[in-house]
Design a protein around this motif. Structure first.
Motif, PDB file in Angstrom:
ATOM      1  N   ARG A   1       0.812  -1.226   0.000  1.00  0.00           N
ATOM      2  CA  ARG A   1       0.000   0.000   0.000  1.00  0.00           C
ATOM      3  C   ARG A   1       0.840   1.269   0.000  1.00  0.00           C
ATOM      4  O   ARG A   1       0.522   2.229  -0.700  1.00  0.00           O
ATOM      5  N   CYS A   2       1.915   1.275   0.795  1.00  0.00           N
ATOM      6  CA  CYS A   2       2.648   2.541   0.866  1.00  0.00           C
ATOM      7  C   CYS A   2       3.432   2.810  -0.416  1.00  0.00           C
ATOM      8  O   CYS A   2       3.910   3.920  -0.620  1.00  0.00           O
ATOM      9  N   ILE A   3       3.532   1.823  -1.302  1.00  0.00           N
ATOM     10  CA  ILE A   3       4.110   2.087  -2.618  1.00  0.00           C
ATOM     11  C   ILE A   3       3.000   2.464  -3.588  1.00  0.00           C
ATOM     12  O   ILE A   3       2.978   3.561  -4.139  1.00  0.00           O
ATOM     13  N   ASP A   4       2.027   1.571  -3.788  1.00  0.00           N
ATOM     14  CA  ASP A   4       0.993   1.785  -4.803  1.00  0.00           C
ATOM     15  C   ASP A   4       0.178   3.048  -4.535  1.00  0.00           C
ATOM     16  O   ASP A   4      -0.105   3.827  -5.434  1.00  0.00           O
ATOM     17  N   THR A   5      -0.228   3.239  -3.286  1.00  0.00           N
ATOM     18  CA  THR A   5      -1.100   4.373  -2.990  1.00  0.00           C
ATOM     19  C   THR A   5      -0.309   5.683  -2.965  1.00  0.00           C
ATOM     20  O   THR A   5      -0.719   6.652  -3.591  1.00  0.00           O
ATOM     21  N   LEU A   6       0.814   5.687  -2.263  1.00  0.00           N
ATOM     22  CA  LEU A   6       1.473   6.976  -2.029  1.00  0.00           C
ATOM     23  C   LEU A   6       2.588   7.315  -3.017  1.00  0.00           C
ATOM     24  O   LEU A   6       2.692   8.449  -3.462  1.00  0.00           O
ATOM     25  N   ASN A   7       3.438   6.346  -3.336  1.00  0.00           N
ATOM     26  CA  ASN A   7       4.561   6.618  -4.237  1.00  0.00           C
ATOM     27  C   ASN A   7       4.697   5.506  -5.266  1.00  0.00           C
ATOM     28  O   ASN A   7       5.616   4.687  -5.198  1.00  0.00           O
ATOM     29  N   PRO A   8       3.790   5.470  -6.227  1.00  0.00           N
ATOM     30  CA  PRO A   8       3.727   4.320  -7.126  1.00  0.00           C
ATOM     31  C   PRO A   8       4.906   4.238  -8.090  1.00  0.00           C
ATOM     32  O   PRO A   8       5.488   5.257  -8.470  1.00  0.00           O
ATOM     33  N   ILE A   9       5.222   3.005  -8.474  1.00  0.00           N
ATOM     34  CA  ILE A   9       6.244   2.792  -9.499  1.00  0.00           C
ATOM     35  C   ILE A   9       5.528   2.339 -10.766  1.00  0.00           C
ATOM     36  O   ILE A   9       4.460   1.740 -10.692  1.00  0.00           O
ATOM     37  N   MET A  10       6.107   2.678 -11.916  1.00  0.00           N
ATOM     38  CA  MET A  10       5.458   2.363 -13.189  1.00  0.00           C
ATOM     39  C   MET A  10       6.054   1.104 -13.802  1.00  0.00           C
ATOM     40  O   MET A  10       7.177   0.724 -13.494  1.00  0.00           O
ATOM     41  N   VAL A  11       5.315   0.525 -14.713  1.00  0.00           N
ATOM     42  CA  VAL A  11       5.822  -0.612 -15.487  1.00  0.00           C
ATOM     43  C   VAL A  11       7.000  -0.092 -16.324  1.00  0.00           C
ATOM     44  O   VAL A  11       6.842   0.864 -17.072  1.00  0.00           O
ATOM     45  N   GLY A  12       8.143  -0.699 -16.161  1.00  0.00           N
ATOM     46  CA  GLY A  12       9.338  -0.223 -16.862  1.00  0.00           C
ATOM     47  C   GLY A  12      10.057   0.883 -16.111  1.00  0.00           C
ATOM     48  O   GLY A  12      10.983   1.494 -16.621  1.00  0.00           O
ATOM     49  N   GLY A  13       9.630   1.126 -14.884  1.00  0.00           N
ATOM     50  CA  GLY A  13      10.236   2.194 -14.091  1.00  0.00           C
ATOM     51  C   GLY A  13      11.435   1.699 -13.282  1.00  0.00           C
ATOM     52  O   GLY A  13      11.779   0.516 -13.295  1.00  0.00           O
ATOM     53  N   THR A  14      12.078   2.638 -12.607  1.00  0.00           N
ATOM     54  CA  THR A  14      13.213   2.282 -11.770  1.00  0.00           C
ATOM     55  C   THR A  14      12.980   2.820 -10.363  1.00  0.00           C
ATOM     56  O   THR A  14      12.420   3.898 -10.178  1.00  0.00           O
ATOM     57  N   GLY A  15      13.413   2.058  -9.390  1.00  0.00           N
ATOM     58  CA  GLY A  15      13.272   2.512  -8.011  1.00  0.00           C
ATOM     59  C   GLY A  15      14.394   1.949  -7.179  1.00  0.00           C
ATOM     60  O   GLY A  15      15.075   1.008  -7.595  1.00  0.00           O
ATOM     61  N   PHE A  16      14.610   2.551  -6.021  1.00  0.00           N
ATOM     62  CA  PHE A  16      15.604   1.957  -5.131  1.00  0.00           C
ATOM     63  C   PHE A  16      15.180   2.098  -3.674  1.00  0.00           C
ATOM     64  O   PHE A  16      14.413   2.979  -3.313  1.00  0.00           O
ATOM     65  N   ILE A  17      15.645   1.164  -2.901  1.00  0.00           N
ATOM     66  CA  ILE A  17      15.256   1.075  -1.503  1.00  0.00           C
ATOM     67  C   ILE A  17      16.505   1.136  -0.643  1.00  0.00           C
ATOM     68  O   ILE A  17      17.182   0.122  -0.467  1.00  0.00           O
ATOM     69  N   PRO A  18      16.875   2.315  -0.145  1.00  0.00           N
ATOM     70  CA  PRO A  18      17.997   2.360   0.774  1.00  0.00           C
ATOM     71  C   PRO A  18      17.503   2.198   2.204  1.00  0.00           C
ATOM     72  O   PRO A  18      16.384   2.610   2.527  1.00  0.00           O
TER      73      PRO A  18
END
Lengths: 588, 442
Positions: free
Chosen positions: A221-238
């Motif tokens: 939820r805290c990704i999809d609702t608040l800070n969503p990532i897109m198909v083909g997108g890039t993200g990182f988790i520090p």
């Protein structure tokens, strides 16, 4: 790198896994060579050339190696073997099939075939004899664990070719010739289901790479609702250790909407990889009814494996991802952790006695990281089909300090930032993503906003912003209360604080180990956000600040029970009713 | 360590360079990581360039002349393994220091290859220690690796000895690095008083010994551990104390080798160096296992220093000790301690309510900490605050203190009693099915 005779050489120096070789002919940067250690051939890669000396990094332990040992160079860079049968395999960083190795312990110089050469595949032609093709075009397909595995014109070929012949529908092994193609000069080429590709080169057999615009549902939820990532997108988790990076990453890989999942365990704990080995074969994939493992590839280069192979492992994973993307599939690539990869670069740079950059990392770290992230993306293939690689890497910042070079370099490259907070982890508020500090740049893209308006609702983004504001106001209120004391502030501050807590407990916090709460489909997230904001929008009547906390704790408790219940079940509806009754009773 | 020299071996007598820890000479036919004797002292090949061979002398180069005899031994560091290891004390080279005879057995190279990850089993067996701060909140599992992060004045060695003796391991291997002689004698006494000496093998480098020798201790201990876990299919517990002193020795060597230091003057390879050791913890498919409990001493509780920081990313959690002045005892800190593998056993090998009870209690204990801050800042406490404080005190006393020795069921029942005595169901926030089963109405 075409040479008739293989270049050879002799070992003249050894410092840990850096070996200096005196060569008798041409060598290329990044060329692969084998050192003929009496116990086993050791694979190595050229990383620097100085006159007659080639500096190679050895992918194995160099124990017992002597000067004078023969080295043979192979005329190619580090390559992966691409063909049907990659899915559900467990490879090491150099794409050796770990299951094919004998014994409990890894033996050095034990290189195993990544593919099964005897298995027959049911081939169906897709192209027509006589048609023109270029690299990456689909000639046919075989079913691989329920996924259409396209057999493509080898990526290395340049220019255009004519299909001279194509085998009929039937079953073939990967090394059978399935097509013959002819170039402009009439030269014939036999095509099998197998091709090789150097891992450090991106595969670019697509027409166009637009900005990502489609939401990738992760169920978190805290990704999809608040800070969503897109198909083909890039993200990182520090995140500092112990803040739940790995649990979060496993949750995303289990739940996200993707055809193929590739997990690169890069210099991480072996027991975590074992967890994937054990869990994924048992996890059912809700979309296909098959096991999750069947569409997963694991690149396991755990922290105790040789450091040079660790550097290679992320490239191996990305290249396999690009291969499946070229087939029109949606790939999710997770790398845990890119900091270990950067450390491998640092160790080699150090042995090469290069002048160090910040924290002794190589100067070009930032460029290397950016180049790597740039290989992900959403693409239109030459035949008009869409495909993607969504890439999420974790970063393990030294000392939890987000100003260290790997985090800083990654921040420049990735579009989504999911910062894990030590304070949240300490108070067991999982996932520990700090929703206020984290961001998704995609929310600023007009094409993404349009996508949300069309696919969720026109008011969705406004609600997301309201929720973020409530969180921020809650945090501010808490600071005021801490400074002035419970009765030093108006009751309204307590209400503000508890509304932030409401969103925190109900939407942000999620139990990754609960059967139902672990993954929330988007419709349910939409419902939940609306219900929570309805409560937050209501004006309440409170006698004292203690009433505020009692009321909200009750509401939160009911919402938590609701999160544990099956969507729209009787139990679920019961909690909906209970929440409504609580709210009505306290309403102004 | 096998130090026999063989006939017709070349004896070199021309050392060209000498530093504090290394010597350099011209030699041929030398293998990387090979052992050598320099002036009667053990040394290892760390760099070869042409005929120039650099040797790291473990006990230091004091008094070594340029015409000292150098003999290469044609093998990497080794240990003789057999059942005779049990009950014995050795130095970092594997030589007896207890006055007993040499061990007879098969010669094994130390620092052997790692286990193929696909051959590992998932750790799944709870290690009960009786200490609730561990069993209830941070359960240990066979095949796990976990350190105590402790300040030098905390009783980590005592807790570790307790854990080792209660853990029902078939063998306990102690790897002591830079251990004070007093601590060495402490372990020796505790183990022999418990009548457990025959289950114990010790490799000890005390503060009397040269620091660089320590580098061999973990590999020696783990080679012995692998012998018992693989060949004898035993459950082996390895105790490594103190890994901070091990890492310090690494930085000394890297400094002498002119390597560019990274964070906190540690070598850039610190992560890989530590991982190679800790990743030896494993559950083997046929029953044997190696569990590692280590100690990483901190300086002033700073966990952002490169040593604890890298360790934290490698190990499966960490345990913190803290003195709780409210009850006057040392407790296992529930906030900062973590066992990553506990999810594999809690609620599965223990009662189903274990995870939820654990989380609820820790959350309420955190509320108590906030209440305490409020109180210290002179603010009025609410009724809820008061109740959390009462709860926290008994929770510390009855469960977190390191002198607790009860079984897991009793820990869970005690938790419920404390929760029910002080809070309402909504405040506890546990799944309804468990509330129905375990809630005690007052």
């Amino acid at each position: 790198m075409e040479r008739k005779i293989k270049t050879t050489g002799k070992v003249v120096g050894i410092i840990a896994n850096l070996v200096i070789v005196d060569v008798d002919g041409p060598v290329a940067q990044n060329e692969i060579g084998f050192i003929h250690h009496p116990e086993a051939d050791l694979m190595a890669e050229v990383i620097k050339v100085m006159g007659k000396h080639a500096y190679v990094q050895v992918f194995e332990s160099t124990r017992g190696l002597m000067v004078g040992t023969d080295v043979v160079f192979e005329n190619h860079m580090l390559e992966v073997t691409l063909g049907p049968g990659i899915l559900s395999r467990n490879y090491d960083g150099l794409q050796n099939d770990l299951d094919k190795m004998e014994g409990v312990f890894l033996q050095r110089g034990n290189y195993t075939d990544p593919l099964n050469r005897d298995k027959k595949w049911a081939f169906t032609p897709l192209a027509k004899v006589g048609s023109q093709v270029i690299a990456g075009d689909w000639l046919g397909e075989v079913p691989e664990n329920g996924m259409p595995h396209r057999i493509m014109v080898p990526f290395k070929l340049e220019g255009s070719y004519t299909i001279k012949s194509l085998v009929a529908k039937g079953s073939y092994v990967v090394d059978d010739t399935i097509a013959v193609i002819v170039d402009a000069n009439g030269k014939e080429l036999d095509i099998t289901m197998v091709q090789k590709w150097p891992v450090k080169m991106p595969i670019r057999v697509y027409k166009e790479k637009p900005r990502p615009f489609k939401l990738l549902e992760t169920g978190v939820r805290c990704i999809d609702t608040l800070n969503p990532i897109m198909v083909g997108g890039t993200g990182f988790i520090p995140g500092p250790f112990g803040t739940g990076k790995t649990v979060l990453q496993h949750a995303i890989s289990k739940q996200a909407e993707a055809d193929i999942v590739i997990i690169a365990a890069c210099g991480e704990r072996a027991n975590e990889v074992v967890e994937i080995f054990k869990e994924f074969p048992e996890l059912e994939d809700p979309r296909t009814g098959r096991k999750l493992m069947e569409r997963t590839v694991i690149i396991a280069n755990t922290s105790n494996m040789p450091v040079a192979a660790r550097e290679a492992s992320v490239y191996t994973a990305m290249t396999i991802g690009e291969y499946y993307r070229s087939m029109g599939l949606r790939v999710l690539l997770m790398a845990d952790s890119t900091s270990r990869w950067a450390q491998a670069l640092r160790e080699m740079s150090n042995r090469l006695e290069e002048l160090p950059g910040p924290d002794a990392f190589p100067m070009d770290l930032s460029a290397i990281v950016s180049n790597f992230y740039a290989r992900a993306g959403f693409v239109y293939l030459n035949n008009g089909e869409t495909a993607s690689i969504t890439f999420i890497g974790t970063v393990s910042p030294a000392g939890g300090n987000l100003k260290e070079p790997v985090t800083e370099s990654t921040r420049k490259a990735a579009r989504c930032f999911y910062g894990l907070s030590q304070a949240r982890a300490d108070s067991k508020r999982y996932p520990a993503i700090d929703a206020i500090d984290s961001y998704s740049k995609y929310l600023e893209y007009p094409e993404v906003q349009e996508y949300f308006n069309e696919h969720i609702s026109k008011t969705w983004l406004d609600k997301v912003i309201v929720a973020k504001d409530l969180l921020l106001r809650g945090k501010e209120a808490m600071e005021q209360i801490n400074i002035l004391g419970d009765d030093g502030v108006p009751i309204e501050f307590h209400e503000r604080f508890w509304k932030g807590e409401l969103i925190d407990f109900v939407i942000l916090q999620q139990d990754a180990f609960d059967k139902i709460d672990c993954s929330t489909p988007l419709v349910r997230q939409e419902y939940l956000l609306k219900s929570v904001l309805d409560v937050a929008d209501t004006s309440f009547e409170f006698k004292g600040f203690e009433d505020v906390s009692t009321f909200f704790k009750n509401v939160i408790n009911q919402f938590k029970q609701l999160n544990y219940s099956e969507y729209e079940s009787d139990q679920f509806n019961g909690y909906v009713k209970a929440i409504d009754e609580l709210v009505q009773a306290q309403k102004k | 360590m096998n130090m026999e020299t063989q006939a017709f071996q070349t004896v070199y007598t021309k050392i060209t360079n000498i530093t504090k820890a290394t010597v350099l000479l011209k030699a041929t036919g030398v293998g990387y990581e090979e052992m050598a004797l320099v002036h009667g002292r053990l040394a290892q090949v760390v760099k070869i360039y042409g005929n120039d061979v650099t040797l790291q002398v473990f006990s230091g180069t004091e008094g070594i002349p340029t015409n000292a005899e150098v003999v290469f031994l044609n093998h990497p560091p080794q240990l003789k393994v057999s059942d005779q290891l049990a009950g014995r004390f050795f130095n970092a080279f594997g030589d007896p220091i207890d006055g007993g005879p040499e061990v007879e057995g098969e010669i094994r190279n130390i620092g052997s290859p790692s286990v193929n990850p696909v051959r590992r089993m998932q750790p799944s067996e709870l290690i009960a220690t009786g200490i609730a701060g561990i069993d209830l909140n941070n359960s240990l599992v066979t095949g796990q690796k976990i350190p105590f992060f402790a300040d030098p004045d905390q009783p980590y060695n005592q807790v570790m000895a307790n854990v080792a003796l209660r853990a029902q391991a078939d063998k306990i291997i102690l790897g002591g690095m830079g251990m004070s002689n007093d601590d060495y004698l402490f372990f020796k006494n505790v183990f022999s008083n418990a009548g457990a000496l025959d289950r114990i093998v010790s490799f000890v480098n005390t503060t009397d010994n040269p620091p660089v020798e320590r580098l061999l201790v973990p590999d020696m201990a783990l080679t012995a551990a692998e012998y018992f876990a693989v060949d004898k299919k035993q459950k082996v517990l390895v105790l490594l104390t103190d890994m901070t002193l091990f890492a310090d020795a690494l930085s000394i060597v890297s400094n002498r080798m002119d390597q560019i230091p990274s964070k906190d003057s540690m070598p850039g390879s610190l992560y890989s160096d530590l991982a190679r050791i800790y990743e030896k913890a494993v559950q083997f498919p046929d029953g044997g296992s190696i569990t590692i409990i280590a100690v990483t001493t901190l300086s002033g509780g700073d966990i952002t220093h490169a040593i604890p920081d890298n360790t934290g990313y490698i190990t499966e959690g960490q345990l913190f000790l803290r003195r709780d002045s409210d009850i006057g005892k040392v407790i296992v800190d529930p906030f900062r301690s973590l066992s990553r593998l506990k999810q594999l056993v809690i609620g599965k090998q223990t009662r189903a309510d274990h995870p939820q009870v654990m989380n609820a209690a820790i959350r309420l204990y955190a509320d108590a900490a906030n209440a305490k801050t409020k109180m210290e800042n002179g603010f009025d406490l609410t009724d809820y605050d008061e109740r959390t404080l009462v709860f926290a005190k008994s929770y510390s006393e009855k469960l977190l203190a390191i002198d607790v020795n009860i079984d897991v069921l009793e820990m869970l029942d005690t938790s419920w009693q404390l929760l029910c005595a002080n809070f309402t169901k909504a405040e506890v926030g546990i799944k309804q099915e468990f509330l129905d089963k375990h809630w005690i109405e007052n």
